[in-house]
Design an enzyme around this catalytic site. Sequence first.
Site, PDB file in Angstrom:
ATOM      1  N   ASP A  47      40.325  12.688 -61.172  1.00  0.00           N
ATOM      2  CA  ASP A  47      38.878  12.863 -61.047  1.00  0.00           C
ATOM      3  C   ASP A  47      38.148  11.677 -60.423  1.00  0.00           C
ATOM      4  O   ASP A  47      37.276  11.859 -59.573  1.00  0.00           O
ATOM      5  CB  ASP A  47      38.249  13.149 -62.418  1.00  0.00           C
ATOM      6  CG  ASP A  47      38.721  14.466 -63.021  1.00  0.00           C
ATOM      7  OD1 ASP A  47      39.275  15.293 -62.274  1.00  0.00           O
ATOM      8  OD2 ASP A  47      38.533  14.659 -64.237  1.00  0.00           O
ATOM      9  N   ASP A  60      42.497   9.021 -70.415  1.00  0.00           N
ATOM     10  CA  ASP A  60      42.503  10.454 -70.142  1.00  0.00           C
ATOM     11  C   ASP A  60      43.227  10.705 -68.816  1.00  0.00           C
ATOM     12  O   ASP A  60      42.863  10.132 -67.792  1.00  0.00           O
ATOM     13  CB  ASP A  60      41.066  10.978 -70.069  1.00  0.00           C
ATOM     14  CG  ASP A  60      41.036  12.485 -69.856  1.00  0.00           C
ATOM     15  OD1 ASP A  60      41.383  13.210 -70.809  1.00  0.00           O
ATOM     16  OD2 ASP A  60      40.685  12.918 -68.746  1.00  0.00           O
ATOM     17  N   ARG A 119      37.554  11.597 -73.568  1.00  0.00           N
ATOM     18  CA  ARG A 119      38.155  12.760 -72.917  1.00  0.00           C
ATOM     19  C   ARG A 119      37.288  13.211 -71.755  1.00  0.00           C
ATOM     20  O   ARG A 119      36.097  12.953 -71.717  1.00  0.00           O
ATOM     21  CB  ARG A 119      38.335  13.888 -73.925  1.00  0.00           C
ATOM     22  CG  ARG A 119      39.096  13.401 -75.157  1.00  0.00           C
ATOM     23  CD  ARG A 119      40.012  14.340 -75.838  1.00  0.00           C
ATOM     24  NE  ARG A 119      40.412  15.507 -75.112  1.00  0.00           N
ATOM     25  CZ  ARG A 119      41.667  15.815 -74.858  1.00  0.00           C
ATOM     26  NH1 ARG A 119      42.617  14.998 -75.223  1.00  0.00           N
ATOM     27  NH2 ARG A 119      41.984  16.928 -74.253  1.00  0.00           N
ATOM     28  N   CYS A 120      37.921  13.879 -70.813  1.00  0.00           N
ATOM     29  CA  CYS A 120      37.247  14.419 -69.635  1.00  0.00           C
ATOM     30  C   CYS A 120      36.042  15.261 -70.081  1.00  0.00           C
ATOM     31  O   CYS A 120      36.168  16.023 -71.042  1.00  0.00           O
ATOM     32  CB  CYS A 120      38.251  15.270 -68.849  1.00  0.00           C
ATOM     33  SG  CYS A 120      37.639  15.849 -67.275  1.00  0.00           S
ATOM     34  N   PRO A 121      34.906  15.115 -69.470  1.00  0.00           N
ATOM     35  CA  PRO A 121      34.583  14.353 -68.246  1.00  0.00           C
ATOM     36  C   PRO A 121      33.934  12.995 -68.521  1.00  0.00           C
ATOM     37  O   PRO A 121      33.386  12.386 -67.614  1.00  0.00           O
ATOM     38  CB  PRO A 121      33.578  15.275 -67.554  1.00  0.00           C
ATOM     39  CG  PRO A 121      32.769  15.819 -68.706  1.00  0.00           C
ATOM     40  CD  PRO A 121      33.789  16.001 -69.842  1.00  0.00           C
TER      41      PRO A 121
END
Length: 75
Positions: free
Chosen positions: A45, A39, A12-14
Site C-alpha cells: 500500500d 501490517d 492494521r490496514c489502512p
Amino acid sequence: MSDKTLDATGLRCPMPLLKTKLELNAMAPGQELEVVATDTGSKRDIPAWLALSSHTLVSQSESNGEYRFVIKCGG
C-alpha cells in the site's frame, strides 16, 4: 537519518497508510519520514500510494516481520 519516525507497528490496514499521509502533510518539502510498520499490507500500500503522490520512496526494507520505509516529503 530521517527528520521524523512514525511507529505504526501493531496497526492494521489502512491505519499505517493513513498515519503516513497525516505525518507527511505536516512536514516540509525535502524532510524525510521513516515509517515502521508490521501490517503486511503496508508493503504494497505505501509504495503504491507514493507512486501517485509528490513524495518519493527513498528506501524500503523488511526484517523480522517489520517493514521500514524512508520517504522524502514532496512539494
